[in-house]
Design a protein around this motif. Structure first.
Motif, PDB file in Angstrom:
ATOM      1  N   GLY A  35      42.553  38.429  34.079  1.00  0.00           N
ATOM      2  CA  GLY A  35      41.990  37.548  33.059  1.00  0.00           C
ATOM      3  C   GLY A  35      43.064  36.676  32.454  1.00  0.00           C
ATOM      4  O   GLY A  35      44.260  36.949  32.568  1.00  0.00           O
ATOM      5  N   ARG A  36      42.624  35.617  31.795  1.00  0.00           N
ATOM      6  CA  ARG A  36      43.567  34.717  31.136  1.00  0.00           C
ATOM      7  C   ARG A  36      44.217  35.395  29.941  1.00  0.00           C
ATOM      8  O   ARG A  36      43.718  36.396  29.412  1.00  0.00           O
ATOM      9  N   THR A  37      45.336  34.849  29.479  1.00  0.00           N
ATOM     10  CA  THR A  37      45.974  35.328  28.264  1.00  0.00           C
ATOM     11  C   THR A  37      44.982  35.238  27.114  1.00  0.00           C
ATOM     12  O   THR A  37      44.307  34.217  26.939  1.00  0.00           O
ATOM     13  N   GLY A  38      44.872  36.314  26.334  1.00  0.00           N
ATOM     14  CA  GLY A  38      43.959  36.318  25.198  1.00  0.00           C
ATOM     15  C   GLY A  38      42.553  36.777  25.522  1.00  0.00           C
ATOM     16  O   GLY A  38      41.668  36.726  24.660  1.00  0.00           O
ATOM     17  N   SER A  39      42.342  37.269  26.748  1.00  0.00           N
ATOM     18  CA  SER A  39      40.988  37.690  27.134  1.00  0.00           C
ATOM     19  C   SER A  39      40.663  39.116  26.708  1.00  0.00           C
ATOM     20  O   SER A  39      39.513  39.545  26.801  1.00  0.00           O
ATOM     21  N   GLY A  40      41.672  39.881  26.265  1.00  0.00           N
ATOM     22  CA  GLY A  40      41.441  41.251  25.799  1.00  0.00           C
ATOM     23  C   GLY A  40      41.960  42.327  26.725  1.00  0.00           C
ATOM     24  O   GLY A  40      41.719  43.521  26.515  1.00  0.00           O
ATOM     25  N   LYS A  41      42.707  41.943  27.757  1.00  0.00           N
ATOM     26  CA  LYS A  41      43.188  42.909  28.751  1.00  0.00           C
ATOM     27  C   LYS A  41      44.089  43.966  28.125  1.00  0.00           C
ATOM     28  O   LYS A  41      43.884  45.164  28.315  1.00  0.00           O
TER      29      LYS A  41
ATOM     30  N   LEU B 199      46.073  51.508  36.275  1.00  0.00           N
ATOM     31  CA  LEU B 199      45.387  50.331  35.751  1.00  0.00           C
ATOM     32  C   LEU B 199      46.442  49.285  35.458  1.00  0.00           C
ATOM     33  O   LEU B 199      47.400  49.541  34.712  1.00  0.00           O
ATOM     34  N   HIS B 200      46.280  48.120  36.029  1.00  0.00           N
ATOM     35  CA  HIS B 200      47.290  47.061  36.011  1.00  0.00           C
ATOM     36  C   HIS B 200      46.606  45.791  35.503  1.00  0.00           C
ATOM     37  O   HIS B 200      45.604  45.355  36.069  1.00  0.00           O
ATOM     38  N   VAL B 201      47.122  45.195  34.426  1.00  0.00           N
ATOM     39  CA  VAL B 201      46.526  43.955  33.934  1.00  0.00           C
ATOM     40  C   VAL B 201      47.425  42.772  34.277  1.00  0.00           C
ATOM     41  O   VAL B 201      48.658  42.869  34.257  1.00  0.00           O
ATOM     42  N   THR B 202      46.796  41.658  34.632  1.00  0.00           N
ATOM     43  CA  THR B 202      47.547  40.466  35.018  1.00  0.00           C
ATOM     44  C   THR B 202      46.672  39.228  34.872  1.00  0.00           C
ATOM     45  O   THR B 202      45.445  39.320  34.832  1.00  0.00           O
ATOM     46  N   HIS B 203      47.333  38.067  34.811  1.00  0.00           N
ATOM     47  CA  HIS B 203      46.618  36.793  34.862  1.00  0.00           C
ATOM     48  C   HIS B 203      46.858  36.113  36.214  1.00  0.00           C
ATOM     49  O   HIS B 203      46.360  35.015  36.453  1.00  0.00           O
ATOM     50  N   ASN B 204      47.595  36.785  37.100  1.00  0.00           N
ATOM     51  CA  ASN B 204      48.024  36.198  38.363  1.00  0.00           C
ATOM     52  C   ASN B 204      47.062  36.588  39.492  1.00  0.00           C
ATOM     53  O   ASN B 204      46.930  37.764  39.841  1.00  0.00           O
ATOM     54  N   PHE B 205      46.393  35.593  40.080  1.00  0.00           N
ATOM     55  CA  PHE B 205      45.386  35.848  41.099  1.00  0.00           C
ATOM     56  C   PHE B 205      45.998  36.478  42.353  1.00  0.00           C
ATOM     57  O   PHE B 205      45.429  37.410  42.929  1.00  0.00           O
TER      58      PHE B 205
ATOM     59  N   MET C  32      38.103  39.996  33.114  1.00  0.00           N
ATOM     60  CA  MET C  32      37.836  39.931  31.676  1.00  0.00           C
ATOM     61  C   MET C  32      37.871  38.490  31.197  1.00  0.00           C
ATOM     62  O   MET C  32      38.766  37.725  31.559  1.00  0.00           O
ATOM     63  N   MET C  33      36.892  38.146  30.363  1.00  0.00           N
ATOM     64  CA  MET C  33      36.840  36.833  29.734  1.00  0.00           C
ATOM     65  C   MET C  33      36.297  37.015  28.327  1.00  0.00           C
ATOM     66  O   MET C  33      35.231  37.616  28.136  1.00  0.00           O
ATOM     67  N   ASP C  34      37.066  36.540  27.329  1.00  0.00           N
ATOM     68  CA  ASP C  34      36.621  36.547  25.942  1.00  0.00           C
ATOM     69  C   ASP C  34      36.134  37.924  25.492  1.00  0.00           C
ATOM     70  O   ASP C  34      35.090  38.056  24.860  1.00  0.00           O
TER      71      ASP C  34
END
Length: 347
Positions: free
Chosen positions: A33-39, A193-199, A212-214
């Motif tokens: 998800g993007r930065t700020g999406s809640g990840k 569990l790994h969070v990232t914004h990198n596709f 995740m979004m918003d």
């Protein structure tokens, strides 16, 4: 299995919105998800760092009210959070100080620790032997990342949470670190569990993936299914799909549905093709690339992008201003609902 049910949390102006999720044991699960999406907020909630509504359970046991230090969860933040006054060795073995106080012993009463063989495997796996007596301050970003991973794994977690673990790594070392992470779950028998914004990072590492979004978990499931065949128009756009059109373009009466067609799987002809779907259009632009041609075709008020391999290029058909048929099969098409669906789906 790690199970989240209706996790809700308000922090400032941001809301985590009724997230439900099941993650199998020893899965490598990526939250994209993007930065700020809640990840990160979701990861911290799993770790027990926020009060929230809903429940968190692991292997059938409710751990919602359990203290963070009793959850057998390792957490690696993107800034690594290493202790600058300790050597690499002492950073890695830091959990020796508290493990006996907070973690349960095995069935025979013996406290679970790393054997010499497991220690050697960990140090060799992350290539840390030559760094063990170095000062943390003199390590590169990639070296610090490996130390943070080793410290988390050495603490014998059952769940390992990785918060943007590659964001602070020099791009030239990212492939190496990604190779270290790949298979980490199976090698050390842990759920990751790994969070990232990198596709690219997500596609390479994930067994299963959630988007995740918003503050919402928009969709989750097997990585290739979610990334290549998303269910919603919102998610398709987020993932960068091109050539998205109302499904009525190829299926009259399909109101409320959209589809995307792969530009490289479209065939061109002066007459209708034997493909499952045919669309008639007018070539508006033609651009020659090193190994292919790019076409822009107008059809019923829509702009369709087409990519033709150089060896398949036919100047009789593909000229600016020419009318043509675009044909493609089921394998080239993905269908989406107009709105995302946040219903629960077990993995």
């Amino acid at each position: 299995m790690l199970s989240l049910r209706n996790i809700g949390l308000q922090k400032g102006s941001f809301t985590l919105k009724q997230v439900s999720l099941d993650v199998k044991d020893q899965d490598y699960f990526v939250i994209l998800g993007r930065t700020g999406s809640g990840k990160t907020m979701l990861m911290e909630t799993i770790a027990g760092l926020h009060k929230h509504s809903g429940t968190v359970s692991f292997r059938g046991r409710d751990i919602t009210a359990m203290l963070p230090e009793r959850r057998r969860i390792g957490f690696v933040y993107q800034d690594f959070a290493l202790f600058p006054h300790l050597s690499v060795l002492k950073n890695i073995r830091f959990s020796d100080r508290y493990r006996s106080r907070f973690w349960k012993r095995s069935g025979n009463g013996v406290l679970e620790t790393f054997t010499n063989k497991q220690w050697d495997e960990l140090i060799d796996f992350l290539d840390l032997e030559h760094l063990l007596h170095r000062n943390i301050r003199y390590l590169s970003g990639g070296e610090k990342q490996r130390v943070a991973l080793a410290r988390a794994i050495y603490s014998r977690p059952e769940i390992l949470l990785l918060d943007e673990p590659l964001s602070a790594i020099d791009p030239s070392f990212r492939n190496t670190i990604m190779e270290n992470l790949k298979g980490l779950n199976n090698r050390f028998n842990i759920t990751v569990l790994h969070v990232t914004h990198n596709f690219r990072e997500a596609a390479y590492l994930a067994d299963n993936i959630g988007i995740m979004m918003d503050g919402r978990l928009l969709e989750h499931g097997p990585a290739q299914q979610v990334l290549q065949r998303p269910r919603s128009l919102t998610l398709a756009r987020f993932l960068g799909f091109r050539n998205i059109f109302p499904a009525q373009l190829i299926q009259p009466g399909a109101a409320g549905l959209y589809f995307s067609v792969d530009p490289a799987l479209i065939k061109l002809s002066e007459s209708p093709l034997s493909e499952q779907y045919n669309v008639q259009g007018l070539c508006r632009e033609l651009k020659e690339e090193s190994d292919h041609y790019k076409l822009t075709v107008d059809s019923q008020g829509h702009t369709i992008f087409v990519k033709i391999a150089r060896q398949l290029y036919d100047p009789q058909v593909t000229t600016i201003g020419a009318e043509m048929y675009l044909g493609f099969g089921e394998d080239a098409v993905s269908f989406f609902e107009q709105e995302g669906n946040a219903d629960e789906m077990s993995l």
